[in-house]
Design a protein around this motif. Sequence first.
Motif, PDB file in Angstrom:
ATOM      1  N   UNK A   3       0.832  -1.203   0.000  1.00 50.22           N
ATOM      2  CA  UNK A   3       0.000   0.000   0.000  1.00 50.22           C
ATOM      3  C   UNK A   3       0.866   1.253   0.000  1.00 50.22           C
ATOM      4  N   UNK A   4       1.985   1.220   0.730  1.00 47.69           N
ATOM      5  CA  UNK A   4       2.891   2.373   0.732  1.00 47.69           C
ATOM      6  C   UNK A   4       3.491   2.602  -0.650  1.00 47.69           C
ATOM      7  N   UNK A   5       3.851   1.517  -1.348  1.00 45.26           N
ATOM      8  CA  UNK A   5       4.383   1.655  -2.711  1.00 45.26           C
ATOM      9  C   UNK A   5       3.323   2.222  -3.642  1.00 45.26           C
ATOM     10  N   UNK A   6       2.068   1.770  -3.482  1.00 43.67           N
ATOM     11  CA  UNK A   6       0.981   2.322  -4.303  1.00 43.67           C
ATOM     12  C   UNK A   6       0.759   3.797  -4.004  1.00 43.67           C
ATOM     13  N   UNK A   7       0.919   4.187  -2.748  1.00 43.51           N
ATOM     14  CA  UNK A   7       0.772   5.596  -2.358  1.00 43.51           C
ATOM     15  C   UNK A   7       1.858   6.453  -2.999  1.00 43.51           C
ATOM     16  N   UNK A   8       3.107   5.958  -2.970  1.00 46.07           N
ATOM     17  CA  UNK A   8       4.203   6.676  -3.630  1.00 46.07           C
ATOM     18  C   UNK A   8       3.983   6.711  -5.139  1.00 46.07           C
ATOM     19  N   UNK A   9       3.446   5.619  -5.701  1.00 40.42           N
ATOM     20  CA  UNK A   9       3.223   5.550  -7.151  1.00 40.42           C
ATOM     21  C   UNK A   9       2.224   6.610  -7.604  1.00 40.42           C
ATOM     22  N   UNK A  60      -4.005   6.464   5.018  1.00 39.46           N
ATOM     23  CA  UNK A  60      -4.090   6.334   6.474  1.00 39.46           C
ATOM     24  C   UNK A  60      -5.127   5.296   6.879  1.00 39.46           C
ATOM     25  N   UNK A  61      -6.291   5.298   6.227  1.00 41.07           N
ATOM     26  CA  UNK A  61      -7.320   4.302   6.541  1.00 41.07           C
ATOM     27  C   UNK A  61      -6.822   2.885   6.270  1.00 41.07           C
ATOM     28  N   UNK A  62      -6.154   2.712   5.138  1.00 41.36           N
ATOM     29  CA  UNK A  62      -5.726   1.366   4.734  1.00 41.36           C
ATOM     30  C   UNK A  62      -4.654   0.815   5.667  1.00 41.36           C
ATOM     31  N   UNK A  63      -3.607   1.588   5.938  1.00 44.93           N
ATOM     32  CA  UNK A  63      -2.507   1.051   6.748  1.00 44.93           C
ATOM     33  C   UNK A  63      -2.912   0.926   8.212  1.00 44.93           C
ATOM     34  N   UNK A  64      -3.782   1.801   8.708  1.00 46.53           N
ATOM     35  CA  UNK A  64      -4.240   1.671  10.091  1.00 46.53           C
ATOM     36  C   UNK A  64      -5.013   0.369  10.288  1.00 46.53           C
ATOM     37  N   UNK A  65      -5.855   0.022   9.315  1.00 45.29           N
ATOM     38  CA  UNK A  65      -6.625  -1.218   9.420  1.00 45.29           C
ATOM     39  C   UNK A  65      -5.726  -2.438   9.334  1.00 45.29           C
ATOM     40  N   UNK A  66      -4.704  -2.400   8.485  1.00 39.95           N
ATOM     41  CA  UNK A  66      -3.816  -3.555   8.351  1.00 39.95           C
ATOM     42  C   UNK A  66      -2.891  -3.717   9.550  1.00 39.95           C
ATOM     43  N   UNK A  67      -2.394  -2.618  10.085  1.00 39.69           N
ATOM     44  CA  UNK A  67      -1.446  -2.712  11.193  1.00 39.69           C
ATOM     45  C   UNK A  67      -2.124  -2.843  12.552  1.00 39.69           C
ATOM     46  N   UNK A  68      -3.434  -2.607  12.605  1.00 35.83           N
ATOM     47  CA  UNK A  68      -4.181  -2.782  13.852  1.00 35.83           C
ATOM     48  C   UNK A  68      -5.329  -3.754  13.594  1.00 35.83           C
ATOM     49  N   UNK A  69      -5.115  -5.045  13.807  1.00 38.26           N
ATOM     50  CA  UNK A  69      -6.142  -6.057  13.453  1.00 38.26           C
ATOM     51  C   UNK A  69      -7.470  -5.892  14.184  1.00 38.26           C
ATOM     52  N   UNK A  70      -7.505  -5.159  15.287  1.00 40.17           N
ATOM     53  CA  UNK A  70      -8.763  -4.999  16.013  1.00 40.17           C
ATOM     54  C   UNK A  70      -9.699  -3.993  15.357  1.00 40.17           C
ATOM     55  N   UNK A  71      -9.223  -3.219  14.367  1.00 38.64           N
ATOM     56  CA  UNK A  71     -10.078  -2.243  13.688  1.00 38.64           C
ATOM     57  C   UNK A  71     -11.097  -2.997  12.838  1.00 38.64           C
ATOM     58  N   UNK A  76     -10.290  -2.726   3.675  1.00 41.40           N
ATOM     59  CA  UNK A  76      -9.475  -1.664   3.066  1.00 41.40           C
ATOM     60  C   UNK A  76      -9.432  -1.758   1.548  1.00 41.40           C
ATOM     61  N   UNK A  77     -10.089  -2.744   0.956  1.00 44.79           N
ATOM     62  CA  UNK A  77     -10.000  -2.885  -0.492  1.00 44.79           C
ATOM     63  C   UNK A  77     -10.511  -1.653  -1.242  1.00 44.79           C
ATOM     64  N   UNK A  78     -11.598  -0.988  -0.819  1.00 40.68           N
ATOM     65  CA  UNK A  78     -11.988   0.248  -1.522  1.00 40.68           C
ATOM     66  C   UNK A  78     -10.906   1.321  -1.492  1.00 40.68           C
ATOM     67  N   UNK A  79     -10.198   1.447  -0.357  1.00 40.25           N
ATOM     68  CA  UNK A  79      -9.123   2.439  -0.286  1.00 40.25           C
ATOM     69  C   UNK A  79      -7.960   2.075  -1.201  1.00 40.25           C
ATOM     70  N   UNK A  80      -7.596   0.787  -1.215  1.00 38.30           N
ATOM     71  CA  UNK A  80      -6.488   0.353  -2.063  1.00 38.30           C
ATOM     72  C   UNK A  80      -6.838   0.511  -3.537  1.00 38.30           C
ATOM     73  N   UNK A  81      -8.043   0.115  -3.915  1.00 37.87           N
ATOM     74  CA  UNK A  81      -8.451   0.261  -5.312  1.00 37.87           C
ATOM     75  C   UNK A  81      -8.549   1.733  -5.699  1.00 37.87           C
TER      76      UNK A  81
END
Length: 322
Positions: free
Chosen positions: A171-177, A254-265, A293-298
């Motif tokens: 996701x970070x690479x996609x953000x930089x892209x 922010x939404x995508x990485x927060x959900x992935x790094x915090x499994x309780x979200x 987080x798929x809508x955010x990633x897409x």
Amino acid sequence: MKSQSPDPGPFGVMVHKEIADHIRSWRFSILIALIVLTFIAAMYVSLANIKSAIGNTKDPDHLFLYLKLLTTTDNSIPPFHVFLSFLAPLLGISLGFDAVNSEQNSGTLTRLMAQPIYRDNLLLAKFVSALVIVSGLFFALALLMIGGGLVLTGVRMEPQELLRILGFIVITIAYVAFWLSLSIMLSILFKQAATSALTAIGIWLFFTIFYQIVINLIVKSFLPDPAYLSQAEIIRYNDLILNLQRIAPNQLYSDAVTTLLMPSVRSLGPVTMEQMAGAIPAPLPFKESVMIVWPQVSGLMASTVGCFAFAYYFFMRREIRS
């Protein structure tokens, strides 16, 4: 008889040349040093507070040591993924703001176009070479974090943690892209590299600082005071603000990485008490977090493809003369 290495072709040659140019540039070295120092500072603060974070049994994520290394902080500095939401756009902008206009101003673009290569290969080589460098950087930082955590704590990494960290890197690479493709498009639209750089930084500052302020002012001017709304109307009110804020790429990241790094979200929006009834406070499986987080990633990927498509359209229609 020696076997000859296969010919990489014009595209491979241009990718290798662009990678070498980026690695030798001072601006890239400075940004890499800044990101690495930020990573070291964030890891130092995380390791200093990791015992209290793991010992907090009220936190559903307290068992995920390696995820805590990326999210734990003592509020002296933000965690690493928050730092990246500010620094990653600068990395993408620095790698692409002069991709085309600097070559045209120096006269090398005319000589390149005189060779038997296609314009789309040139544009794609600049994009791919920058992504290769960015991917190598973030994967190296992830391996450094995993290795350091293993040496210092001796705790084995769980497969779910590895998947979540890999998802965070992708996701970070996609953000930089996205910012890279935007800056390449601006380097085609403007003749001067300084103009394209300032425009890209202005767009970044608008989405990072001013966009949320503008959205809140507009929504409050058209909608009534939330104090006079019912619970259902307040939820729709907050949903509207969140959906408008998610037009900004930094909010999607922010939404995508927060959900992935915090499994309780479990949700990225407001939740009613009826929806929370019966919910067990336990970490979600990796697949469920990806579905959230798929809508955010897409959205990030679609924005990247859209900016690159516009860059391709403008570059194909551009007249290149000596």
